[in-house]
Motif scaffolding. Structure first.
Motif, PDB file in Angstrom:
ATOM      1  N   LEU A 265     129.242  45.687  30.419  1.00 20.63           N
ATOM      2  CA  LEU A 265     128.436  45.078  31.475  1.00 20.63           C
ATOM      3  C   LEU A 265     127.135  45.834  31.672  1.00 20.63           C
ATOM      4  CD1 LEU A 265     131.206  44.316  34.154  1.00 20.63           C
ATOM      5  CD2 LEU A 265     129.873  42.621  32.878  1.00 20.63           C
ATOM      6  N   ARG A 266     127.214  47.158  31.713  1.00 19.18           N
ATOM      7  CA  ARG A 266     126.005  47.962  31.883  1.00 19.18           C
ATOM      8  C   ARG A 266     125.046  47.770  30.705  1.00 19.18           C
ATOM      9  NH1 ARG A 266     125.669  51.710  35.758  1.00 19.18           N
ATOM     10  NH2 ARG A 266     127.525  52.374  36.909  1.00 19.18           N
ATOM     11  N   GLU A 267     125.592  47.713  29.504  1.00 18.44           N
ATOM     12  CA  GLU A 267     124.758  47.538  28.321  1.00 18.44           C
ATOM     13  C   GLU A 267     124.049  46.181  28.356  1.00 18.44           C
ATOM     14  OE1 GLU A 267     125.357  47.617  23.453  1.00 18.44           O
ATOM     15  OE2 GLU A 267     126.830  48.574  24.783  1.00 18.44           O
ATOM     16  N   THR A 268     124.766  45.153  28.761  1.00 22.78           N
ATOM     17  CA  THR A 268     124.174  43.822  28.840  1.00 22.78           C
ATOM     18  C   THR A 268     123.126  43.752  29.942  1.00 22.78           C
ATOM     19  OG1 THR A 268     126.270  42.887  28.071  1.00 22.78           O
ATOM     20  CG2 THR A 268     124.686  41.356  29.028  1.00 22.78           C
ATOM     21  N   VAL A 269     123.419  44.369  31.078  1.00 21.28           N
ATOM     22  CA  VAL A 269     122.447  44.415  32.178  1.00 21.28           C
ATOM     23  C   VAL A 269     121.181  45.145  31.743  1.00 21.28           C
ATOM     24  CG1 VAL A 269     121.986  45.529  34.398  1.00 21.28           C
ATOM     25  CG2 VAL A 269     124.045  44.155  34.102  1.00 21.28           C
ATOM     26  N   ASP A 270     121.330  46.272  31.060  1.00 17.54           N
ATOM     27  CA  ASP A 270     120.162  47.035  30.612  1.00 17.54           C
ATOM     28  C   ASP A 270     119.274  46.211  29.681  1.00 17.54           C
ATOM     29  OD1 ASP A 270     120.873  49.248  32.074  1.00 17.54           O
ATOM     30  OD2 ASP A 270     121.864  50.280  30.416  1.00 17.54           O
ATOM     31  N   ALA A 271     119.906  45.402  28.822  1.00 24.86           N
ATOM     32  CA  ALA A 271     119.132  44.581  27.890  1.00 24.86           C
ATOM     33  C   ALA A 271     118.387  43.465  28.606  1.00 24.86           C
ATOM     34  CB  ALA A 271     120.066  43.992  26.831  1.00 24.86           C
ATOM     35  N   GLN A 272     118.835  43.097  29.816  1.00 22.21           N
ATOM     36  CA  GLN A 272     118.232  41.978  30.527  1.00 22.21           C
ATOM     37  C   GLN A 272     117.570  42.399  31.840  1.00 22.21           C
ATOM     38  OE1 GLN A 272     120.713  38.510  30.848  1.00 22.21           O
ATOM     39  NE2 GLN A 272     121.800  38.922  28.963  1.00 22.21           N
ATOM     40  N   ARG A 273     117.365  43.700  32.001  1.00 19.12           N
ATOM     41  CA  ARG A 273     116.879  44.201  33.290  1.00 19.12           C
ATOM     42  C   ARG A 273     115.527  43.613  33.674  1.00 19.12           C
ATOM     43  NH1 ARG A 273     119.272  47.942  36.073  1.00 19.12           N
ATOM     44  NH2 ARG A 273     120.439  48.738  34.290  1.00 19.12           N
ATOM     45  N   ASP A 274     114.597  43.505  32.720  1.00 18.48           N
ATOM     46  CA  ASP A 274     113.280  42.941  33.027  1.00 18.48           C
ATOM     47  C   ASP A 274     113.395  41.484  33.437  1.00 18.48           C
ATOM     48  OD1 ASP A 274     112.043  45.332  32.519  1.00 18.48           O
ATOM     49  OD2 ASP A 274     111.478  44.821  30.461  1.00 18.48           O
ATOM     50  N   ALA A 275     114.242  40.724  32.744  1.00 14.83           N
ATOM     51  CA  ALA A 275     114.418  39.310  33.076  1.00 14.83           C
ATOM     52  C   ALA A 275     115.053  39.157  34.457  1.00 14.83           C
ATOM     53  CB  ALA A 275     115.278  38.631  32.020  1.00 14.83           C
ATOM     54  N   LEU A 276     116.005  40.022  34.795  1.00 20.07           N
ATOM     55  CA  LEU A 276     116.612  39.979  36.116  1.00 20.07           C
ATOM     56  C   LEU A 276     115.576  40.224  37.202  1.00 20.07           C
ATOM     57  CD1 LEU A 276     119.882  41.967  35.345  1.00 20.07           C
ATOM     58  CD2 LEU A 276     119.794  39.588  36.117  1.00 20.07           C
ATOM     59  N   ALA A 277     114.633  41.092  36.910  1.00 20.84           N
ATOM     60  CA  ALA A 277     113.575  41.395  37.875  1.00 20.84           C
ATOM     61  C   ALA A 277     112.504  40.315  37.920  1.00 20.84           C
ATOM     62  CB  ALA A 277     112.938  42.743  37.533  1.00 20.84           C
ATOM     63  N   GLY A 278     112.609  39.320  37.028  1.00 26.99           N
ATOM     64  CA  GLY A 278     111.651  38.219  37.052  1.00 26.99           C
ATOM     65  C   GLY A 278     110.376  38.488  36.295  1.00 26.99           C
ATOM     66  N   GLY A 279     110.416  39.471  35.381  1.00 26.16           N
ATOM     67  CA  GLY A 279     109.172  39.820  34.702  1.00 26.16           C
ATOM     68  C   GLY A 279     109.130  39.551  33.225  1.00 26.16           C
ATOM     69  N   ALA A 280     110.312  39.349  32.583  1.00 26.23           N
ATOM     70  CA  ALA A 280     110.310  39.280  31.119  1.00 26.23           C
ATOM     71  C   ALA A 280     110.474  37.883  30.577  1.00 26.23           C
ATOM     72  CB  ALA A 280     111.409  40.177  30.547  1.00 26.23           C
ATOM     73  N   ALA A 281     111.363  37.100  31.204  1.00 26.88           N
ATOM     74  CA  ALA A 281     111.663  35.788  30.639  1.00 26.88           C
ATOM     75  C   ALA A 281     110.688  34.755  31.154  1.00 26.88           C
ATOM     76  CB  ALA A 281     113.090  35.376  31.013  1.00 26.88           C
ATOM     77  N   GLY A 282     109.785  34.316  30.326  1.00 28.64           N
ATOM     78  CA  GLY A 282     108.870  33.246  30.682  1.00 28.64           C
ATOM     79  C   GLY A 282     109.606  31.937  30.630  1.00 28.64           C
ATOM     80  N   PRO A 283     108.889  30.825  30.980  1.00 30.25           N
ATOM     81  CA  PRO A 283     109.538  29.522  30.983  1.00 30.25           C
ATOM     82  C   PRO A 283     110.174  29.203  29.631  1.00 30.25           C
ATOM     83  CG  PRO A 283     107.384  29.405  32.030  1.00 30.25           C
ATOM     84  CD  PRO A 283     107.493  30.765  31.414  1.00 30.25           C
ATOM     85  N   GLY A 284     111.447  28.903  29.695  1.00 36.19           N
ATOM     86  CA  GLY A 284     112.158  28.520  28.493  1.00 36.19           C
ATOM     87  C   GLY A 284     112.531  29.654  27.568  1.00 36.19           C
ATOM     88  N   ALA A 285     112.173  30.888  27.917  1.00 41.81           N
ATOM     89  CA  ALA A 285     112.454  32.005  27.024  1.00 41.81           C
ATOM     90  C   ALA A 285     113.924  32.343  27.059  1.00 41.81           C
ATOM     91  CB  ALA A 285     111.634  33.232  27.439  1.00 41.81           C
ATOM     92  N   PRO A 286     114.584  32.472  25.905  1.00 38.06           N
ATOM     93  CA  PRO A 286     116.004  32.827  25.891  1.00 38.06           C
ATOM     94  C   PRO A 286     116.198  34.284  26.260  1.00 38.06           C
ATOM     95  CG  PRO A 286     115.181  32.765  23.660  1.00 38.06           C
ATOM     96  CD  PRO A 286     114.041  32.307  24.550  1.00 38.06           C
TER      97      PRO A 286
END
Length: 305
Positions: free
Chosen positions: A282-303
């Motif tokens: 869980l921690r490893e998966t969260v770390d890989a998606q931390r920017d997206a969780l914060a709303g900064g990495a995943a643009g519209p439609g970005a996987p």
């Protein structure tokens, strides 16, 4: 001397909090569990379990016996030698988490764990609620907001962002609000206020207090799809909304809420290697998606891998 079998029964009850669940895990009946616990208490000269609101809780003597039970389990597992020399974990780990976390964090983490430890099964219960104060038959709970729990460990996982989103078709028909005051002209898609069990999720609603309610639900995936269907402006987790090209962020600089995911587990669960492995995934998966969780990495439609 206490029986090793009795100690292993105590271990099963300690992990689930219920005789029936322990019986299912061990493949015996409820009566056998009760008889084994009574035998253990006679040999130790005291109570090892006490009845609580959420099931059975360990007494001080029970917690001492649990340490011995874990050593017995480790010794038994040590007798099983894999021909390839690999140390394979086995067992079932039960997780509860919010709908969005379950789908986009817990499920990929479960897949990651299974590739490493095929003998571990992961059960995910999707629910949005406070952390349980008593035993719930769960090994891991992921909740929104810092929990106040007793006899349990609480660990911060990540912050995540909520923002206002609307579909392109909705904005084309109703216009785009340019100020917070203009939000009063638009309906809101969010949780059902009277059924919301998590105080932290009620706080973002105060940012949109002037908006009338449109489609509401206890499930965040309904929020997303209702917003995409032009039911109104949705107050959505950015890591979910940013996946969709047809959703547009509204007033990003003026309306934003930052909440946190916390993980809760009991000390006896944390000592189980398979539970520790799931927490690591869980921690490893969260770390890989931390920017997206914060709303900064995943643009519209970005996987989000």
């Amino acid at each position: 001397m206490p029986s090793a079998d009795d100690l292993l029964v105590l271990l099963a009850v300690a992990r689930t909090g219920r005789f029936t669940s322990a019986a299912d895990d061990l493949g015996v009946n409820h009566t056998t569990i009760s008889r084994r616990i009574a035998s253990l208490e006679r040999s130790l000269g005291g109570r090892v379990l006490a009845k609580a609101a959420g099931g059975w809780e360990l007494t001080d003597l029970g917690r001492q016996a649990l340490v011995a039970a874990e050593r017995v389990e480790a010794a038994v597992h040590g007798l099983v030698v894999d021909p390839a020399g690999d140390d394979h974990l086995k067992g079932v780990v039960r997780i509860s988490a919010t709908d969005g976390f379950s789908a986009y964090i817990a499920a990929p983490a479960g897949s990651l764990l299974r590739r490493r430890h095929p003998g571990v099964a992961v059960e995910i219960v999707a629910v949005t609620r406070r952390a349980s104060q008593h035993r719930s038959g769960l090994d891991i709970e992921v909740v929104v907001g810092k929990p106040q729990v007793h006899r349990a460990e609480a660990m911060w996982l990540a912050d995540y962002t909520l923002g206002l989103y609307a579909s392109r078709s909705y904005l084309a028909e109703h216009g785009t609000p340019r100020t917070v005051a203009e939000l009063s002209d638009h309906p809101l898609v969010y949780f059902i206020d009277s059924m919301l069990q998590v105080d932290e999720l009620d706080l973002p609603r105060r940012l949109t207090v002037s908006m009338r309610e449109s489609v509401t639900s206890t499930n965040v995936f309904v929020h997303v799809e209702a917003t995409r269907a032009a039911a109104g402006i949705g107050l959505l987790p950015s890591f979910m909304a940013d996946r969709h090209d047809d959703l547009v962020r509204v007033l990003p600089a003026k309306v934003e809420a930052r909440l946190a995911y916390w993980l809760v587990t009991r000390p006896e669960g944390l000592r189980r290697p398979e539970v520790a492995a799931v927490i690591g995934a869980l921690r490893e998966t969260v770390d890989a998606q931390r920017d997206a969780l914060a709303g900064g990495a995943a643009g519209p439609g970005a996987p989000m891998a």
